[in-house]
Design an enzyme around this catalytic site. Structure first.
Site, PDB file in Angstrom:
ATOM      1  N   ASP A 148       2.088   4.059   3.599  1.00 22.51           N
ATOM      2  CA  ASP A 148       3.211   2.990   3.581  1.00 22.51           C
ATOM      3  C   ASP A 148       3.830   3.101   4.867  1.00 22.51           C
ATOM      4  O   ASP A 148       5.030   3.040   5.159  1.00 22.51           O
ATOM      5  CB  ASP A 148       4.296   3.516   2.777  1.00 22.51           C
ATOM      6  CG  ASP A 148       5.357   2.476   2.291  1.00 22.51           C
ATOM      7  OD1 ASP A 148       5.066   1.168   2.682  1.00 22.51           O
ATOM      8  OD2 ASP A 148       6.343   2.778   1.580  1.00 22.51           O
ATOM      9  N   LYS A 152       1.127  -1.655   8.479  1.00 26.01           N
ATOM     10  CA  LYS A 152       0.051  -2.330   7.887  1.00 26.01           C
ATOM     11  C   LYS A 152      -1.125  -2.248   8.316  1.00 26.01           C
ATOM     12  O   LYS A 152      -2.197  -2.260   8.140  1.00 26.01           O
ATOM     13  CB  LYS A 152       0.432  -3.567   7.071  1.00 26.01           C
ATOM     14  CG  LYS A 152       1.611  -3.462   6.317  1.00 26.01           C
ATOM     15  CD  LYS A 152       2.013  -2.204   5.383  1.00 26.01           C
ATOM     16  CE  LYS A 152       3.421  -2.167   4.993  1.00 26.01           C
ATOM     17  NZ  LYS A 152       3.737  -0.674   4.550  1.00 26.01           N
ATOM     18  N   ASP A 169       0.770   0.783  -0.265  1.00 25.35           N
ATOM     19  CA  ASP A 169       1.886  -0.035  -0.614  1.00 25.35           C
ATOM     20  C   ASP A 169       1.844  -1.351   0.337  1.00 25.35           C
ATOM     21  O   ASP A 169       1.213  -1.206   1.237  1.00 25.35           O
ATOM     22  CB  ASP A 169       3.233   0.698  -0.706  1.00 25.35           C
ATOM     23  CG  ASP A 169       4.551   0.027  -1.264  1.00 25.35           C
ATOM     24  OD1 ASP A 169       4.037  -0.937  -2.084  1.00 25.35           O
ATOM     25  OD2 ASP A 169       5.336   0.189  -1.002  1.00 25.35           O
ATOM     26  N   ASN A 170       2.643  -2.341  -0.209  1.00 24.25           N
ATOM     27  CA  ASN A 170       2.733  -3.539   0.572  1.00 24.25           C
ATOM     28  C   ASN A 170       1.376  -4.524   0.967  1.00 24.25           C
ATOM     29  O   ASN A 170       1.431  -4.753   2.108  1.00 24.25           O
ATOM     30  CB  ASN A 170       3.588  -3.443   1.704  1.00 24.25           C
ATOM     31  CG  ASN A 170       4.771  -2.679   1.356  1.00 24.25           C
ATOM     32  OD1 ASN A 170       5.521  -1.605   1.596  1.00 24.25           O
ATOM     33  ND2 ASN A 170       5.654  -3.238   0.319  1.00 24.25           N
ATOM     34  N   GLU A 210      10.136  -4.394  -3.096  1.00 24.04           N
ATOM     35  CA  GLU A 210      11.083  -3.561  -3.575  1.00 24.04           C
ATOM     36  C   GLU A 210      12.348  -4.061  -3.273  1.00 24.04           C
ATOM     37  O   GLU A 210      12.811  -4.754  -2.261  1.00 24.04           O
ATOM     38  CB  GLU A 210      10.990  -2.237  -2.868  1.00 24.04           C
ATOM     39  CG  GLU A 210      10.829  -2.177  -1.356  1.00 24.04           C
ATOM     40  CD  GLU A 210       9.318  -2.413  -0.846  1.00 24.04           C
ATOM     41  OE1 GLU A 210       9.043  -2.258   0.216  1.00 24.04           O
ATOM     42  OE2 GLU A 210       8.612  -2.614  -1.848  1.00 24.04           O
TER      43      GLU A 210
END
Length: 259
Positions: free
Chosen positions: A183, A186, A211-212, A241
């Site tokens: 996380d 990226k 994540d993401n 989120e």
């Protein structure tokens, strides 16, 4: 007259764009504009403000209370990109199913996901949490200790992932990683995954949760895992989120190695 007519013709298009992008406008306001204004007014960083709120609204030694205070602050006061409670439940479930003994977290930020992971670990497990920003790491350290986790359970490492991953075996004595949570930046997902593969720390059944991957997105990472043949994988679709209407997701990978 012609200019006025052209302008009127564009009004429906403009309204359509505003309606379709309204959630992104709200996110920009909460994540950027409010942050800039409060940075100027308070003289504190957003992360420091989050810590002050948690410190005054949570019960020391109670991880659930720490996470609940964070969730209230992030949803009602200011936006911070933690995994959040909805996607957090997926992380909780996977940790309970896997019962990993050695966990690596890439991107501790304020310590929210660190606490979330640590509370779900079995007795004797150890979490190595990486955070490259020293100021954020200082906040994360306070949050982790406030939640009641000591150095035997959570070791916070303040350095970039590309410097730490190659040294995990020699500096920290790791032989295998059972679970990795990504996380952080990226753009680092793919090179860090390939670095983990090259380190020999991923064994058959090792799980990676990223994540993401849909927003802000990690397209190169997703293309790689699709083509590599090294993983059984899927994407858990969700929303961003503490936001509404912005689609996001987490990639779950199980390492099988070269067949």
């Amino acid at each position: 007259m012609v200019s006025a007519a052209i302008a009127l013709a564009f009004i429906p298009l403009l309204l359509t764009i505003i309606i379709r992008c309204r959630y992104y406008f709200v996110l920009f306001y909460r994540a950027v504009l409010v942050r800039i204004w409060k940075d100027c007014v308070t003289g504190l960083s957003r992360e420091e403000r989050a810590y002050q709120y948690v410190l005054t609204h949570a019960t020391p030694g109670d991880p659930d209370s720490i996470l609940e205070a964070f969730d209230v602050w992030c949803s009602k006061v200011e936006f911070i990109s933690n995994i959040g409670p909805k996607k957090g439940k997926i992380l909780d479930r996977l940790l309970m199913e896997q019962s990993p003994l050695t966990v690596l977290e890439l991107g501790a930020h304020c310590g929210y996901s660190t606490v979330r992971i640590a509370r779900s670990l079995p007795l004797g497990a150890r979490l190595y949490s990486l955070e490259m920003d020293a100021r954020n790491a200082a906040i994360a350290e306070k949050i982790i200790r406030l939640a009641g986790f000591d150095d035997d359970t959570v070791e916070l490492i303040v350095n970039p992932s590309d410097e730490v991953i190659p040294r995990l075996r020699c500096d920290y004595g790791l032989e295998r990683l059972d679970f990795v949570f990504m996380d952080h930046w990226k753009k680092c997902y793919l090179p860090d995954l390939q670095m983990l593969e090259g380190s020999g720390l991923l064994g058959k059944g090792s799980m990676i949760l990223a994540d993401n991957v849909l927003f802000p997105g990690a397209p190169k990472f997703l293309r790689y895992i699709r083509k590599s043949g090294l993983y059984e994988w899927k994407v858990h679709r969700a929303t961003l989120e503490y936001s509404k209407g912005i689609r996001d997701g987490m990639a779950e990978l199980v390492y099988h190695g070269i067949k």
